[in-house]
Design an enzyme around this catalytic site. Structure first.
Site, short mmCIF file in Angstrom:
data_model
loop_
_atom_site.label_atom_id
_atom_site.label_comp_id
_atom_site.label_asym_id
_atom_site.label_seq_id
_atom_site.Cartn_x
_atom_site.Cartn_y
_atom_site.Cartn_z
N GLU A 104 0.79 -1.23 0.00
CA GLU A 104 0.00 0.00 0.00
C GLU A 104 0.82 1.29 0.00
OE1 GLU A 104 -3.45 0.35 -0.13
OE2 GLU A 104 -3.35 -1.78 -0.65
N SER A 500 -48.90 -34.20 34.38
CA SER A 500 -48.74 -34.59 35.78
C SER A 500 -47.58 -33.90 36.46
CB SER A 500 -48.58 -36.11 35.89
OG SER A 500 -49.74 -36.76 35.45
#
Length: 828
Positions: A104, A500
């Site tokens: 870069e 139950s």
């Protein structure tokens, strides 16, 4: 004779003309330069007041995703569009910095923020072609653009970029600028910064990467989409090699390092951001709560959320739930392949039996079509897509998406009886050909590292929740087979009838109202008529039989329905609803009717875990929670939870105090009696399968609803409460025999076997006011001297039954024993 012009007279004119021309050019150039400087100065004077303060860069907060962790610190999930793992300059490997500079801006440490050579090249390019292309951008200029400017390509923006870069260089050091760049730059697939990109492409932190991998990352900023190694590996390779050559040219790497790095192929692996623990249902719960509290900022501020999940238990919960769903699904038959491919034949190494044997173009086309089909199919839960490529007498061979071929032995096939209508099964297969054909697209799952079995995606659903009963911390939570197949979190969203499993609430209240564990209840048929709706309800027992009088303990441990209904009728529905509310069940989820005794209300698995935590912690109502603390990216604590705390071994007089003291909802005496009851459910009741755990401290209650639409097991030890549920999302029947003890209990056993491994047994101390006496098992009364057949039962010392010989009920006293003309007692 013609006269000749002397040469000496022409030279001064030419020289004079050249001098005037050069002077004119010089003046024009000077004027142009002055004009250009004036333009630049004017632009600067115009733009400079608009430039942002550079101090904002020092204080900049990078958009970091929300991270969710287990209590052990293992990453569960990340939320946020931008994936980012910030790193400091000092933490960044030197070779990566050199690779970035090579790709870069190799003069980064020399120029003042603007590379004039690069700008001139870009300007000449524009003059020659008329195209405005990006060029000459230094790292500092990219920082300026990424932090402060738009991405539009105009001359004005370029000048802003230049002036801002110069300003940044005046106020920040080179290392500070480079650190901002390393964390801000976009590198594809929502990854911002080199730290996130390292995890995304290689599944590793930066220090573990090599030179070739550094070069690949450094090549991405120029064009992340074009050089993406996932989608364009050839271009990514060429770009990486260019960066490596630049590094060598700039003397950052040696010729040997260059040669070694360029010889390395592009090796990337799709990373899930280093997610270690699979708990997507919990992660989604955290995401919802964080957004509710912090809004959309929750996704960008880098919050770290530490949950209550125990990594080991969560992993066990996932495996236990999936195994139970597979076992149920396979009990109910094989539905056949997902589809069938008419494959041209291609070579197969299978030694015998039906197999594909083709070659040439046709075989390649068949291979390609199979590979393409497999690529469209995803892993779901623990199941892998596969195509059958060979079938022998007692085995088959399948191909996976990764070009691996595995064998399925007969033990992985012989379960696959065809599923027929009305919950019926076809004949048991005798050979593999009764089950599979070459070209079948199927699912398989691993039983261990080397063994596979044929499977299918379970249509039934399930959930598992495990809590610390002392403070309500959710230790494990599974809301379904696969979150990405169905995001419906059944653990917290599925309101199902508890069946139950509700009875222990009713029985606790009965003990508070003066009943004892030896009280006789009536198990005989009756019909209830609703006087307001003029409707009849005829409850029945699961097995369709009735035993007459039965002691309260036996009625609960065998989950007999009729005694529970009569008990509720005697105590009153309103009182039962108040009691259930004390256990944490909202009143609006509880029906006003006797069917409440059989669990006809609704509850989520998490709510049922809270109910049973009361029995697991000594009688206190805790509040489940799943977030321990929230921290900033820097580790500063934003919030933490102080949960309600039970006092498991506190006596009735030693009531815990303080803001975090959980309220007591059962006295120590009632709790002790109920724990004894629920332990007997395991020892000799509907949960006897759990005896395989070989522990004396486990207790719980099965739950099954009408037509077996829901199967539950709510169980605990004094240190851990776990609830498992199984059912269809559409509330279809599970099938004959699929009760809580058959469908949900195996999931619970699987989980608790691992969860309790190595844990010592625990017990509740017998509180004052509880005595153990001998009774007559038929009458529930205290045994007399003449009673030969006696048992021992627990009582509160102020609620002892009378002696057998001294208090016989007279005819007509007590609950009617004679049935009506219809053979049923009628209640109004």
């Amino acid at each position: 004779m013609t006269a000749k012009t002397p040469q000496s007279s022409r030279k001064p004119r030419v020289t004079s003309w050249l001098l005037r021309g050069l002077l004119g050019v010089l003046i024009l150039s000077l004027n142009g330069a002055i004009a250009l400087l004036l333009v630049v100065l004017g632009l600067y004077l115009h733009i400079e007041p608009q430039l942002p303060a550079i101090d904002a860069l020092r204080e900049t907060k990078l958009q970091v995703p929300l991270s969710v962790y287990s209590r052990n610190g293992e990453l569960i999930a990340q939320f946020g569009e931008k994936k980012r793992t910030p790193v400091t300059f000092e933490e960044t490997p030197e070779k990566l910095v050199q690779a970035i500079l090579s790709a870069e801006d190799d003069r980064f440490f020399d120029h003042p923020g603007v590379d004039y050579q690069g700008l001139l090249r870009a300007a000449f390019k524009f003059l020659r072609t008329g195209e405005k292309r990006q060029g000459g951008s230094t790292i500092t200029m990219q920082v300026a653009r990424n932090f402060f400017l738009s991405s539009e390509k105009t001359f004005l923006r370029k000048f802003k970029e230049i002036f801002l870069a110069l300003k940044i260089e005046r106020e920040l050091g080179k290392k500070e600028i480079l650190e901002l760049y390393l964390n801000k730059i976009y590198l594809g697939h929502h990854a911002y910064g080199v730290g996130a990109a390292a995890q995304l492409y290689f599944g590793k932190p930066l220090p573990e990467l090599n030179i070739a991998q550094f070069a690949m990352l450094a090549g991405l900023p120029k064009a992340p989409s074009s050089y993406n190694p996932f989608t364009a590996p050839d271009k990514a390779l060429a770009r990486r090699n260019f960066v490596l050559q630049r590094m060598h040219k700039l003397n950052f790497i040696s010729a040997a390092e260059l040669q070694a790095a360029m010889a390395e192929p592009i090796k990337v692996q799709a990373s899930s951001n280093a997610i270690v623990l699979n708990a997507p249902y919990m992660a989604e719960m955290v995401r919802n709560q964080m957004v509710e509290v912090y809004g959309e900022d929750a996704y960008i501020n880098g919050y770290k959320v530490f949950t209550t999940l125990d990594s080991r238990l969560q992993d066990v919960a996932e495996k236990s739930l999936r195994r139970a769903l597979h076992e149920y699904d396979e009990r109910h038959g094989y539905r056949g392949p997902q589809e069938h491919l008419a494959l041209p034949l291609y070579p197969s190494p299978h030694p015998k039996g039906e197999r594909s044997e083709g070659s040439g173009e046709q075989g390649r086309r068949g291979f390609d079509s199979m590979e393409e089909k497999l690529k469209t199919l995803e892993k779901v839960g623990d199941t892998l897509p596969a195509v059958v490529v060979a079938v022998a007498d007692k085995s088959a061979q399948v191909r996976l998406v990764n070009a691996v071929t595995v064998d399925i032995p007969w033990e992985g096939l012989n379960w696959a009886r065809r599923q027929l209508a009305e919950d019926r099964l076809g004949a048991a297969p005798r050979t593999a050909k009764d089950v599979l054909q070459v070209g079948d697209v199927v699912r398989i799952r691993a039983l261990d590292e080397h063994a596979y079995t044929l499977t299918q995606l379970p249509e039934v659903a399930g959930a598992l929740v495990a809590l610390n009963p002392d403070d309500g911390a959710i230790l494990a939570l599974e809301g379904g087979f696969d979150f990405f197949r169905s995001k419906y979190n059944r653990a917290v969203q599925a309101h199902r009838q508890p069946g139950s499993g509700f009875k222990p609430i009713l029985y606790s209240m009965a003990l508070e109202q003066g009943y004892t564990l030896a009280s006789l209840l009536n198990d005989s048929p009756f019909v209830y008529t609703d006087p307001w709706q003029n409707k009849e309800w005829r409850p029945h027992n699961y097995n369709g039989r009735f035993v007459g009088e039965i002691r309260l303990r036996e009625a609960l441990i065998h989950s007999i329905n009729l005694p529970a209904v009569r008990l509720l009728n005697d105590i009153g529905v309103d009182k039962a609803i108040e009691a259930a509310n004390r256990f944490g069940l909202p009143k609006e989820q509880l029906p006003q009717g006797l069917s409440l005794a059989l669990g006809s209300g609704s509850a989520t698995p998490l709510q049922m875990a809270r109910v049973y935590a009361v029995f697991a912690n000594g009688g206190y109502l805790i509040k489940p929670y799943f977030i321990q603390r929230v921290e900033t990216q820097e580790g500063e604590r934003l919030s933490s939870v102080t949960p309600l705390q039970a006092c498991r071994n506190c006596s009735a007089d030693a009531v815990p105090t303080g803001d975090n003291a959980a309220p007591r909802v059962l006295s120590p005496q009632i709790h002790y009696l109920m724990n004894s009851l629920l332990q007997d459910v395991v020892r000799r009741g509907t949960a006897r399968k759990a005896l395989e755990l070989k522990r004396n401290d486990i207790a719980g209650k099965t739950g099954t609803t009408n037509e077996q639409k829901d199967a539950w097991f709510n169980g605990y030890t004094p240190g851990l409460v776990t609830v498992t549920w199984m059912g269809f999302d559409a509330s279809l029947p599970l099938g004959h025999g699929e009760t809580g003890g058959h469908a949900a209990l195996p999931m619970w056993i699987d989980f608790m076997k691992e969860a309790l491994a190595g844990q010592p047994e625990q017990s509740f101390p017998q509180p004052e006011g509880i005595v153990s006496v001998k009774i007559n098992p038929d009458t529930g009364l205290l045994a007399g001297p003449e009673d030969a057949d006696v048992i021992t039962e627990l009582f509160q010392d102020n609620a002892l039954p009378p002696m057998q010989a001294t208090d016989q009920p007279e005819e007509g006293d007590g609950e009617p024993a004679a049935p009506t003309d219809s053979g049923m007692e009628t209640l109004f």
